[in-house]
Design a protein around this motif. Structure first.
Motif, PDB file in Angstrom:
ATOM      1  N   UNK A 155       0.829  -1.207   0.000  1.00 40.25           N
ATOM      2  CA  UNK A 155       0.000   0.000   0.000  1.00 40.25           C
ATOM      3  C   UNK A 155       0.863   1.256   0.000  1.00 40.25           C
ATOM      4  N   UNK A 156       1.973   1.233   0.752  1.00 38.66           N
ATOM      5  CA  UNK A 156       2.871   2.383   0.779  1.00 38.66           C
ATOM      6  C   UNK A 156       3.489   2.664  -0.573  1.00 38.66           C
ATOM      7  N   UNK A 157       3.873   1.609  -1.279  1.00 39.24           N
ATOM      8  CA  UNK A 157       4.458   1.792  -2.614  1.00 39.24           C
ATOM      9  C   UNK A 157       3.421   2.336  -3.597  1.00 39.24           C
ATOM     10  N   UNK A 158       2.166   1.883  -3.462  1.00 36.24           N
ATOM     11  CA  UNK A 158       1.101   2.425  -4.315  1.00 36.24           C
ATOM     12  C   UNK A 158       0.906   3.908  -4.029  1.00 36.24           C
ATOM     13  N   UNK A 159       0.870   4.273  -2.754  1.00 43.99           N
ATOM     14  CA  UNK A 159       0.723   5.686  -2.395  1.00 43.99           C
ATOM     15  C   UNK A 159       1.884   6.518  -2.939  1.00 43.99           C
ATOM     16  N   UNK A 160       3.089   5.996  -2.793  1.00 44.76           N
ATOM     17  CA  UNK A 160       4.266   6.719  -3.291  1.00 44.76           C
ATOM     18  C   UNK A 160       4.140   6.946  -4.795  1.00 44.76           C
ATOM     19  N   UNK A 161       3.702   5.916  -5.516  1.00 47.49           N
ATOM     20  CA  UNK A 161       3.533   6.050  -6.962  1.00 47.49           C
ATOM     21  C   UNK A 161       2.464   7.061  -7.328  1.00 47.49           C
ATOM     22  N   UNK A 162       1.340   7.060  -6.595  1.00 45.77           N
ATOM     23  CA  UNK A 162       0.280   8.027  -6.871  1.00 45.77           C
ATOM     24  C   UNK A 162       0.772   9.457  -6.661  1.00 45.77           C
ATOM     25  N   UNK A 163       1.562   9.640  -5.599  1.00 46.29           N
ATOM     26  CA  UNK A 163       2.108  10.974  -5.350  1.00 46.29           C
ATOM     27  C   UNK A 163       3.109  11.387  -6.405  1.00 46.29           C
ATOM     28  N   UNK A 164       3.980  10.441  -6.816  1.00 48.29           N
ATOM     29  CA  UNK A 164       4.987  10.745  -7.838  1.00 48.29           C
ATOM     30  C   UNK A 164       4.332  11.090  -9.172  1.00 48.29           C
ATOM     31  N   UNK A 165       3.171  10.476  -9.451  1.00 45.20           N
ATOM     32  CA  UNK A 165       2.435  10.769 -10.684  1.00 45.20           C
ATOM     33  C   UNK A 165       1.544  12.004 -10.549  1.00 45.20           C
ATOM     34  N   UNK A 187       2.536  15.247   0.172  1.00 48.99           N
ATOM     35  CA  UNK A 187       1.984  14.581   1.348  1.00 48.99           C
ATOM     36  C   UNK A 187       1.696  13.112   1.055  1.00 48.99           C
ATOM     37  N   UNK A 188       1.220  12.834  -0.147  1.00 48.01           N
ATOM     38  CA  UNK A 188       0.959  11.443  -0.522  1.00 48.01           C
ATOM     39  C   UNK A 188       2.261  10.647  -0.593  1.00 48.01           C
ATOM     40  N   UNK A 189       3.314  11.271  -1.092  1.00 48.60           N
ATOM     41  CA  UNK A 189       4.628  10.608  -1.112  1.00 48.60           C
ATOM     42  C   UNK A 189       5.117  10.347   0.308  1.00 48.60           C
ATOM     43  N   UNK A 190       4.932  11.320   1.198  1.00 45.13           N
ATOM     44  CA  UNK A 190       5.346  11.143   2.594  1.00 45.13           C
ATOM     45  C   UNK A 190       4.569  10.014   3.259  1.00 45.13           C
ATOM     46  N   UNK A 191       3.272   9.955   3.015  1.00 47.61           N
ATOM     47  CA  UNK A 191       2.462   8.880   3.581  1.00 47.61           C
ATOM     48  C   UNK A 191       2.892   7.526   3.013  1.00 47.61           C
ATOM     49  N   UNK A 192       3.196   7.496   1.710  1.00 49.66           N
ATOM     50  CA  UNK A 192       3.650   6.256   1.100  1.00 49.66           C
ATOM     51  C   UNK A 192       4.974   5.786   1.670  1.00 49.66           C
ATOM     52  N   UNK A 193       5.900   6.723   1.869  1.00 49.86           N
ATOM     53  CA  UNK A 193       7.196   6.367   2.462  1.00 49.86           C
ATOM     54  C   UNK A 193       7.013   5.841   3.880  1.00 49.86           C
TER      55      UNK A 193
END
Length: 478
Positions: free
Chosen positions: A89-99, A269-275
């Motif tokens: 889930x964290x990697x998905x969040x990180x990807x959503x933020x990066x995109x 913030x989404x990247x931070x949550x994903x990390x």
């Protein structure tokens, strides 16, 4: 950093720590995992997500909003798979933020979000009512609700008294504003319950303590193979989307609470949550989100920078490392009372009343989402709510108005305005088929802003069957 600002952040970090401590433990117990894992998530929320850019003042940690979903996942796949789920889930969040997709979460219907919170709150309360009386709860949401009928005969009256007293403190303590600003209500309630049960040696179930290192479990290679299962993938997506939505909605609320700090960058913030969730996954801990209760406490305590949320993670780490045995004196019934209070606050009663006065269709979306979550599960309930919200929007947008005008011997002029979609096709055809069969009809569609294929085909069929109809498309329809 100036000294005054540092003192403000230091005080705020202590307040947030005192709010977060019982919540981290209570949410872990309610999720069916060791209490220490909730503290690990709180520590990561402070030290990792708190240090990264995004929202300056909101605080991350385990959230009551994910308790139901985590409990279901642990019961289905086992606690050993939790780390893989949270890491994914964290990697998905990180990807959503990066995109740069973080801002799109703001497009979700408010009624769906409120229905999600209401459903989570009701299921959480239904489950924790059993824990109030040290009774075992059924596994399913409907089972929990149905079992409430027979619950009075199964509860431990001593544990129930402890839980009820905890809820009373949570309700009454904030009324003393001076005291509530210094010592948060959750800490007062849980600490009072622990002291009373200890002094009088009450026979109630207490938190089991395994030690931080004993609770942490790094995922193994075999655990990652579970990611090939369809159910596991769905759970990962549900974790990612719901945690992201809750975090970003919390960020929007926190931005309204203060005026000094920089506004939230949703993608960062989404990247931070994903990390943060990726680190939680590696440690086998609970998923984290930004939490409005802790964030509001941070703002109200005078925090000015992200140093306060990082320091709150430091205090959690120090407590867990030096005083883990303190957790063993906390009654489970007190934590259940804390979560019953939190679950009730998730039910958006005021928001529903406001919607009922002006947007009753939105109340239907809220209600259906809530019922779908209680009867089914969180992920399916949110999907049902989103589908209903989209259908309602399509119905509202596809408005068609038909005007007829007699032209004497030349026939009848019919003008159509609005958006002609298949949803309004019955109304449109009823109006046209009601026209006299012996008159020439001129149908003007220039007032249409949009006409879909279904309507276009139906109108062509009507004109062909009519024989004496002239259709003028104009420039407005597409």
């Amino acid at each position: 950093m100036r000294c005054g600002v540092g003192r403000a952040d230091l005080f705020a970090s202590l307040v947030v720590f005192l709010v977060a401590l019982p919540l981290c433990v209570g949410i872990a117990i309610a999720s069916g995992v060791p209490a220490e894992l909730g503290l690990v998530t709180g520590i990561v929320g402070g030290l990792v997500a708190g240090a990264l850019p995004g929202s300056s003042l909101q605080v991350s940690g385990p959230a009551a909003g994910l308790t139901v979903l985590v409990y279901e996942a642990v019961q289905r796949y086992g606690v050993e798979v939790l780390g893989v789920l949270v890491l994914g889930a964290g990697l998905v969040q990180f990807g959503l933020g990066a995109l740069r997709l973080g801002r799109w979460f703001r497009a979700v219907s408010a009624a769906v979000v409120q229905g999600m919170l209401a459903g989570i709150g009701l299921v959480l309360v239904a489950a924790q009512v059993y824990a109030l009386g040290d009774a075992a709860a059924p596994a399913s949401g409907p089972g929990k609700l149905a079992g409430l009928v027979a619950l009075p005969g199964r509860v431990d009256p001593v544990a129930l008294s402890v839980g009820a007293a905890t809820i009373s403190v949570l309700l009454l303590w904030p009324r003393w504003r001076r005291g509530a600003r210094v010592v948060p209500a959750p800490l007062v309630a849980v600490a009072s319950a622990a002291v009373v049960t200890g002094v009088f040696d009450l026979d109630v179930r207490r938190v089991e303590v395994w030690g931080l290192l004993g609770a942490v479990r790094v995922p193994e290679g075999a655990d990652f193979g579970r990611l090939l299962e369809v159910g596991v993938i769905g759970t990962v997506v549900a974790f990612a989307l719901i945690a992201s939505a809750e975090s970003l909605f919390s960020a929007a609320a926190v931005d309204r609470l203060h005026s000094g700090a920089r506004r939230t960058d949703y993608d960062r913030e989404l990247i931070a949550q994903g990390a943060g969730n990726a680190v939680c996954g590696v440690l086998g801990a609970l998923p984290m989100t930004a939490v409005i209760v802790r964030s509001a406490a941070n703002v109200q305590a005078g925090a000015r920078t992200k140093a306060s949320r990082v320091l709150h993670g430091v205090w959690l780490l120090v407590f867990t490392a030096l005083l883990p045995k303190v957790l063993g004196v906390i009654p489970v019934a007190a934590l259940a009372g804390l979560l019953v209070h939190a679950g009730c606050r998730l039910v958006p009663v005021r928001e529903a009343r406001a919607l009922w006065r002006g947007h009753r269709g939105e109340v239907a979306v809220l209600g259906v989402t809530t019922v779908a979550i209680v009867v089914g599960n969180l992920f399916e309930g949110v999907l049902v709510g989103l589908a209903l919200a989209v259908a309602k929007t399509a119905w509202d947008v596809s408005h068609v108005h038909v005007e007829t005008e007699e032209r004497g011997d030349t026939g009848i002029l019919v003008r159509v305005f609005g958006h002609a979609t298949f949803l309004r096709l019955p109304k449109l055809l009823d109006a046209l088929e009601a026209l006299p069969r012996d008159r020439v009809v001129r149908l003007e569609l220039g007032g249409l802003r949009h006409m879909d294929h279904a309507c276009a085909a139906a109108l062509e069929g009507w004109a062909a069957a009519r024989g004496q109809a002239q259709v003028v498309t104009g420039t407005g329809a597409s």
